[in-house]
Design an enzyme around this catalytic site. Structure first.
Site, PDB file in Angstrom:
ATOM      1  N   SER A   1      82.703  34.078  31.175  1.00 21.10           N
ATOM      2  CA  SER A   1      82.714  34.313  32.621  1.00 21.10           C
ATOM      3  C   SER A   1      82.862  35.793  33.001  1.00 21.10           C
ATOM      4  O   SER A   1      81.983  36.586  32.708  1.00 21.10           O
ATOM      5  CB  SER A   1      83.822  33.463  33.227  1.00 21.10           C
ATOM      6  OG  SER A   1      83.735  33.469  34.604  1.00 21.10           O
TER       7      SER A   1
ATOM      8  N   GLU B   1      89.679  30.064  45.438  1.00 22.53           N
ATOM      9  CA  GLU B   1      90.594  31.104  44.996  1.00 22.53           C
ATOM     10  C   GLU B   1      90.134  32.395  45.668  1.00 22.53           C
ATOM     11  O   GLU B   1      88.941  32.562  45.954  1.00 22.53           O
ATOM     12  CB  GLU B   1      90.541  31.254  43.475  1.00 22.53           C
ATOM     13  CG  GLU B   1      91.063  30.027  42.768  1.00 22.53           C
ATOM     14  CD  GLU B   1      91.125  30.199  41.257  1.00 22.53           C
ATOM     15  OE1 GLU B   1      92.240  30.202  40.731  1.00 22.53           O
ATOM     16  OE2 GLU B   1      90.072  30.337  40.620  1.00 22.53           O
TER      17      GLU B   1
ATOM     18  N   ARG C   1      98.955  40.080  35.355  1.00 20.27           N
ATOM     19  CA  ARG C   1      98.403  40.410  36.667  1.00 20.27           C
ATOM     20  C   ARG C   1      99.541  40.632  37.654  1.00 20.27           C
ATOM     21  O   ARG C   1     100.491  39.837  37.715  1.00 20.27           O
ATOM     22  CB  ARG C   1      97.517  39.287  37.179  1.00 20.27           C
ATOM     23  CG  ARG C   1      96.289  39.032  36.326  1.00 20.27           C
ATOM     24  CD  ARG C   1      95.220  38.303  37.135  1.00 20.27           C
ATOM     25  NE  ARG C   1      94.218  37.705  36.273  1.00 20.27           N
ATOM     26  CZ  ARG C   1      93.248  38.381  35.646  1.00 20.27           C
ATOM     27  NH1 ARG C   1      93.163  39.690  35.776  1.00 20.27           N
ATOM     28  NH2 ARG C   1      92.377  37.755  34.893  1.00 20.27           N
TER      29      ARG C   1
HETATM   30  C1  G16 Z   1      88.889  31.429  35.444  1.00 20.68           C
HETATM   31  C2  G16 Z   1      89.407  30.222  36.169  1.00 20.68           C
HETATM   32  C3  G16 Z   1      89.836  30.602  37.566  1.00 20.68           C
HETATM   33  C4  G16 Z   1      90.851  31.747  37.504  1.00 20.68           C
HETATM   34  C5  G16 Z   1      90.308  32.902  36.675  1.00 20.68           C
HETATM   35  C6  G16 Z   1      91.351  33.972  36.429  1.00 20.68           C
HETATM   36  O1  G16 Z   1      87.763  31.913  36.123  1.00 20.68           O
HETATM   37  O2  G16 Z   1      88.397  29.244  36.228  1.00 20.68           O
HETATM   38  O3  G16 Z   1      90.398  29.487  38.182  1.00 20.68           O
HETATM   39  O4  G16 Z   1      91.151  32.197  38.780  1.00 20.68           O
HETATM   40  O5  G16 Z   1      89.888  32.438  35.408  1.00 20.68           O
HETATM   41  O6  G16 Z   1      92.441  33.403  35.767  1.00 20.68           O
HETATM   42  P1  G16 Z   1      93.621  34.284  35.161  1.00 20.68           P
HETATM   43  O7  G16 Z   1      94.234  34.995  36.335  1.00 20.68           O
HETATM   44  O8  G16 Z   1      94.534  33.285  34.541  1.00 20.68           O
HETATM   45  O9  G16 Z   1      93.017  35.250  34.194  1.00 20.68           O
HETATM   46  P2  G16 Z   1      86.465  32.454  35.356  1.00 20.68           P
HETATM   47  O10 G16 Z   1      85.490  32.688  36.466  1.00 20.68           O
HETATM   48  O11 G16 Z   1      86.864  33.706  34.637  1.00 20.68           O
HETATM   49  O12 G16 Z   1      86.080  31.364  34.430  1.00 20.68           O
END
Ligand code: G16
Length: 555
Positions: free
Chosen positions: A79, A385, A518
């Site tokens: 992603s 989000e 974060r």
């Molecule tokens: C994933 C999750 C999201 C989350 C993001 C960041 O998104 O599907 O729900 O908001 O990671 O998560 P973290 O703050 O735990 O790193 P993606 O788009 O990277 O697959």
């Protein structure tokens, strides 16, 4: 019992299923001692560490398919992460993220040492009483990372080692794979489980919906799109013909030159609060950015004074929920609509939704899986989000009431019009997961129908200045989760810092997708938000055993 049956069945072909698994597992060996945690959206780390994980997630998907008697999805993607990372997302039968109960099994299989893999498999089979004679099918997709090719092959090896049928779709956006899985398991009622099926369904709904917008000018039909140098750019190009010029776009960062997610894409734009590189924007032009697997989107524009304005997931949720609420009122439908957010939601958005819009708002933990489930509790659940990941869920009962109304011959024109709009809106939305392309088309349609410019949309409420920091130097990343949340005195220190600023809020959490902590802060001015974010990151650094030099003030 189920294990014995598996052995008997496989003997007919000469090798037991477990012998086959052991054989293939030897081709995808686990580095001894390596432990990886299931994160916010599956496993995610440097691609070099993932071959055995992919093989084993292929095994797990085959088991999940036998267990649910349905097709399961496996998406190879990291992603928003940099190109050298990769990861895996597992998709359950209705297209949602795999149930949390199975995350434990994913972790068990992922971390079993080479010689313990069969025992780990047996444990899952026994705990879930899986009939190993049951047929199984797994859909596989991958993003454009160079490592995705061999990693998706490892998934396929895992799938076939357990005798399951694997359908490799090759390059797909993550939401496309979720869509395919749902189509397959609903026997086509959700759509056709093919790429063209996806483009056709969404494009038709968009064309129907925008017929309700009068006098769309060429400017209104045109959008600048930053494809993050990823799969979303390829998919959008393929979709172009289906949209019959009703939606036109200039595509930047299409992967032909730049690096995936590097200085571009939704995550970069949201966190840095600045436009991506490589996009030629004129003042006032509507722009959007996808992330690396096209399941997130954010909008933005530069005003005539050159100032940058970001319209993130909160603004998108507000636009969509306002539109839906108005349609429900016009249609005379008393369906309950709610918005689901996370702690990252800007305080202004929550206040606007609750106080002005009078919409119910729920706050849940970060992670689409949490938002999705919370949204399922309402007739209409809008979840986003702040980072731009979200969609809208309609309960079955809500969909049926809308459909009945749209075909009711005894209602007035206003109600009929609203019901038809709602029906087309449902068809345009990918209800399985956040989808940058589907969300983009919905936003474009809503702006057109309501006659709103991006500036007017932005003015619905004013964001509190905010700052997000994610610093690899701040904390020892191998132990990020515990040390970020539990050092004695950290929360007290944050509370004391927050008190120093007006209208302020701050929190820290370990990322579940990157090796970082974060830090989020908001306050009445950008200077205060930046200063608070810096002070909190210093507190984390000092109290949570930060590594490297101390975080420096922002700007
Ligand atoms: C994933 C999750 C999201 C989350 C993001 C960041 O998104 O599907 O729900 O908001 O990671 O998560 P973290 O703050 O735990 O790193 P993606 O788009 O990277 O697959």
């Amino acid at each position: 019992m189920s294990v014995i049956r598996a052995k008997l069945r496989s003997r007919e072909t000469g090798m037991t299923q477990f012998e086959k698994v052991s054989h293939f597992s030897g081709l995808h060996p686990k580095p001894a001692g390596l432990v990886l945690q299931y994160g916010t959206a599956g496993f995610r780390t440097n691609a070099k560490q993932l071959d055995h994980i992919m093989f084993r997630m292929g095994l797990l998907a085959a088991l999940r398919s036998k267990n649910t008697k349905a097709t399961i999805g496996v998406m190879v993607t990291a992603s928003h992460n940099p190109e050298e990372d990769n990861g895996v997302k597992l998709v359950d039968p209705m297209g949602e993220m795999v149930t949390q109960a199975w995350e434990e099994y994913a972790t068990l299989l992922a971390n079993a040492e080479q010689e313990g893999l069969i025992m780990a498999l047996q444990e899952v089979i026994e705990r879930e009483a899986i009939n190993m004679g049951q047929e199984a099918s797994v859909f596989i997709g991958k993003d454009t990372r160079p490592s995705s090719e061999s990693l998706s092959q490892a998934v396929l090896d895992g799938v076939s080692a357990l005798g399951a049928h694997g359908h490799d779709y090759g390059l797909l956006t993550t939401p496309q794979l979720h869509f395919m899985v749902c189509c397959k398991n609903t026997e086509g009622r959700y759509g056709n489980a093919s790429e063209d099926g996806y483009y056709k369904k969404l494009a038709q709904a968009f064309i129907q919906l925008t017929k309700h917008a009068r006098n769309r000018t060429d400017d209104q039909k045109h959008l600048l799109v930053d494809g993050a140098n990823g799969i979303g750019a390829l998919a959008l190009r393929k979709m172009e013909a289906f949209l019959q010029k009703e939606f036109q776009f200039s595509l930047f960062n299409d992967g032909s030159q730049g690096k995936l997610n590097f200085l571009c894409g939704a995550d970069y734009v949201k966190v840095q609060q600045r436009p991506p590189q490589g996009v030629e924007m004129n003042a006032g032009e509507r722009c959007c950015s996808f992330d690396g697997d096209a399941d997130r989107i954010v909008y933005y524009f530069n005003d005539s004074a050159g100032r940058f304005h970001l319209l993130d997931g909160d603004k998108i949720a507000t636009l969509i929920s306002t539109y839906l609420k108005e349609l429900l009122t016009q249609a005379g439908l008393d369906l309950q609509i709610a918005v689901v957010q996370t702690a990252y939601a800007n305080g202004s958005s929550t206040r606007y939704l609750e106080d002005t819009m009078k919409v119910a708002v729920r706050c849940v933990k970060t992670g689409v899986k949490h938002l999705h489930h919370a949204a399922q509790e309402f007739d209409i659940g809008v979840y986003f989000e702040a980072n731009g990941h979200g969609t809208v869920l309609f309960s079955k009962a809500a969909e049926e009431r809308i459909q009945r109304l749209a075909t009711d011959p005894n209602i007035n024109d206003e109600k009929k019009n609203a019901a038809c709009l709602l029906e087309n809106t449902i068809n345009l939305i990918n209800q399985t997961v956040g989808d940058a392309i589907s969300d983009m088309l919905l936003i474009e349609a809503v702006l057109a129908i309501r006659g709103l410019t991006v500036q007017q949309w932005n003015a619905i409420y004013t964001d509190l200045p905010n700052r997000q920091v994610a610093d690899r130097r701040v904390i020892d990343t191998t132990d990020a989760e515990r040390r970020a949340t539990s050092p004695l005195g950290l929360q007290e220190a944050i509370d004391a810092l927050v008190k120093k600023y007006q209208m302020s809020r701050a929190f820290v959490r370990p990322s579940g997708t990157e090796d970082v902590v974060r830090v989020y802060a908001e306050a009445d001015s950008q200077e205060s938000a930046d200063a608070l974010a810096h002070e909190v990151s210093v507190a984390v650094y000092k109290l949570a055993g930060g590594v490297g030099p101390e975080p420096e003030p922002l700007h």
